[in-house]
Design a protein around this motif. Structure first.
Motif, PDB file in Angstrom:
ATOM      1  N   ASP A 207       0.865  -1.186   0.000  1.00  0.00           N
ATOM      2  CA  ASP A 207       0.000   0.000   0.000  1.00  0.00           C
ATOM      3  C   ASP A 207       0.898   1.232   0.000  1.00  0.00           C
ATOM      4  N   PRO A 208       0.991   1.938  -1.145  1.00  0.00           N
ATOM      5  CA  PRO A 208       1.892   3.098  -1.232  1.00  0.00           C
ATOM      6  C   PRO A 208       1.345   4.361  -0.567  1.00  0.00           C
ATOM      7  N   PHE A 209       0.087   4.339  -0.142  1.00  0.00           N
ATOM      8  CA  PHE A 209      -0.517   5.445   0.619  1.00  0.00           C
ATOM      9  C   PHE A 209      -1.170   4.832   1.854  1.00  0.00           C
ATOM     10  N   GLY A 228       3.885  -1.146   3.742  1.00  0.00           N
ATOM     11  CA  GLY A 228       3.219   0.143   3.598  1.00  0.00           C
ATOM     12  C   GLY A 228       4.208   1.284   3.461  1.00  0.00           C
ATOM     13  N   LEU A 229       3.800   2.291   2.686  1.00  0.00           N
ATOM     14  CA  LEU A 229       4.606   3.502   2.505  1.00  0.00           C
ATOM     15  C   LEU A 229       3.758   4.697   2.903  1.00  0.00           C
ATOM     16  N   GLU A 230       4.341   5.622   3.652  1.00  0.00           N
ATOM     17  CA  GLU A 230       3.608   6.816   4.090  1.00  0.00           C
ATOM     18  C   GLU A 230       4.561   8.007   4.098  1.00  0.00           C
ATOM     19  N   TYR A 250       4.717  -6.842   9.620  1.00  0.00           N
ATOM     20  CA  TYR A 250       4.585  -5.821   8.575  1.00  0.00           C
ATOM     21  C   TYR A 250       5.914  -5.105   8.389  1.00  0.00           C
ATOM     22  N   SER A 251       5.971  -4.323   7.311  1.00  0.00           N
ATOM     23  CA  SER A 251       7.095  -3.415   7.076  1.00  0.00           C
ATOM     24  C   SER A 251       6.517  -2.068   6.696  1.00  0.00           C
TER      25      SER A 251
END
Length: 349
Positions: A207-209, A228-230, A250-251
């Motif tokens: 999930d990039p957002f 995930g990226l935030e 998770y990462s």
């Protein structure tokens, strides 16, 4: 063998395509047999114990269904027709001697004025007589087998082989999480979009957002590896709190969705709810730039033959096409008067 899915009715198309996606995940061979209001009937070619085990796995993933039935009969929603169907049941396919049973009626909307309690007693009597008044016993509190009648534009009769625990999603509603932020997807919707990606247990979903990790939470709960990226440190810290609260692996990374720190074709699925609306906080030069560049990056890191599911507030057909995706399906969900979510299911050839 026919199986019926008792749909939640909270959306016209999402529950149906969620089911199709989960059946694909379990590699079941099926075809759509009939689609009634809040009930989908599929024909599954296999007919053995393994099918029931796989359908139990499907029920553990589903968010927009109530239960799965092995179909015993389909008829008009007429009291006499229903009783005739019950009397002609091949009962051995649904219950074995010595097992207890109960009959439940689920009336959808206003298709019939039939008295549900009276119908339950009459159909229960039919089943009892088929056991020669000895083999099958009624147990209304904890039956071995539950027969259910879904009364919609037809009557679908069958035995329940799996139930969906929809109540578990209520424990994960946003305001009950350790870190709350408004405007996020509700858990059932988040689980549905995860399912639409056809990601399998042990595969990696990105999930990039990721925001407060609502999508990653639902993916992790079905044994999917989550990344995930935030872009905002505060939100990422909140996401970590929410994921830790469920003891999930998770990462999480801080970064820019327009410049992903991953090699080409490294992700099995991408599911995301990027910012949209006037109040959305973004760090890109414009919303259009953010979408265009992030879609290109999503396409780059997704494996061939895999799916991305993107939730937006406006159509993105041209942007996803420019990125290289094939638009597999588009679902519209009205949230309120000024917001209609668009769930785009994208495929990478």
């Amino acid at each position: 063998m026919l199986y019926a899915f008792d749909l939640s009715g909270e959306h016209e198309s999402l529950p149906v395509f969620e089911i199709f996606a989960c059946l694909d995940v379990e590699e079941l061979e099926y075809s759509e047999y009939a689609h009634f209001d809040q009930c989908l009937v599929v024909d599954i070619s296999e007919n053995n114990k393994e099918v029931v085990n796989k359908l139990n796995s499907v029920s553990n993933r589903l968010a927009m269904s109530h239960s799965i039935l092995k179909v015993a009969g389909i008829c008009d929603t007429d009291f006499d027709d229903i009783l005739k169907t019950a009397e002609n049941l091949n009962i051995n396919k649904h219950i074995t001697p010595g097992q207890t049973y109960a009959v439940r009626v689920n009336k959808v909307k206003h298709y019939t004025s039939i008295n549900g309690e009276q119908l339950e007693k009459k159909v229960g009597g039919c089943i009892y007589r088929k056991g020669n008044e000895k083999s099958y016993r009624v147990n209304l509190n904890n039956p071995d087998i539950e027969f259910r009648l879904i009364l919609t534009d037809k009557c679908i009769m069958g035995s329940v082989v799996a139930k969906v625990d929809r109540s578990c999603f209520e424990y994960r509603v946003p305001h009950k999480r350790p870190f709350f932020y408004p405007g996020v997807l509700m858990p059932r919707m988040a689980r549905t979009v995860v399912n639409l990606s056809k990601v399998k247990s042990g595969e990696t979903l990105f999930d990039p957002f990721c925001g407060t990790a609502g999508i990653l939470m639902e993916a992790g709960l079905v044994d999917v590896n989550c990344i995930g990226l935030e872009v905002q440190y505060k939100i990422m810290s909140g996401a970590r709190m929410n994921l830790d609260d469920l003891n999930l692996d998770y990462s999480l990374l801080m970064g820019d969705a327009c410049r992903l720190p991953f090699v080409d074709e490294s992700m099995d699925a991408i599911v995301t709810d990027p910012p949209y609306g006037k109040s959305a906080l973004i760090k890109a030069e414009s919303m259009n730039y953010l979408y265009a560049m992030s879609f290109i990056e999503m396409y780059r890191v997704l494996k061939k033959g895999k799916y991305a599911v993107i939730v937006t507030g406006n159509p993105v057909k041209e942007l996803v096409k420019d990125a290289g995706f094939v638009l597999h399906k588009e679902h519209h969900q009205r949230v309120h008067r000024s917001l209609t979510r668009i769930v785009s299911v994208l495929y990478k050839k």
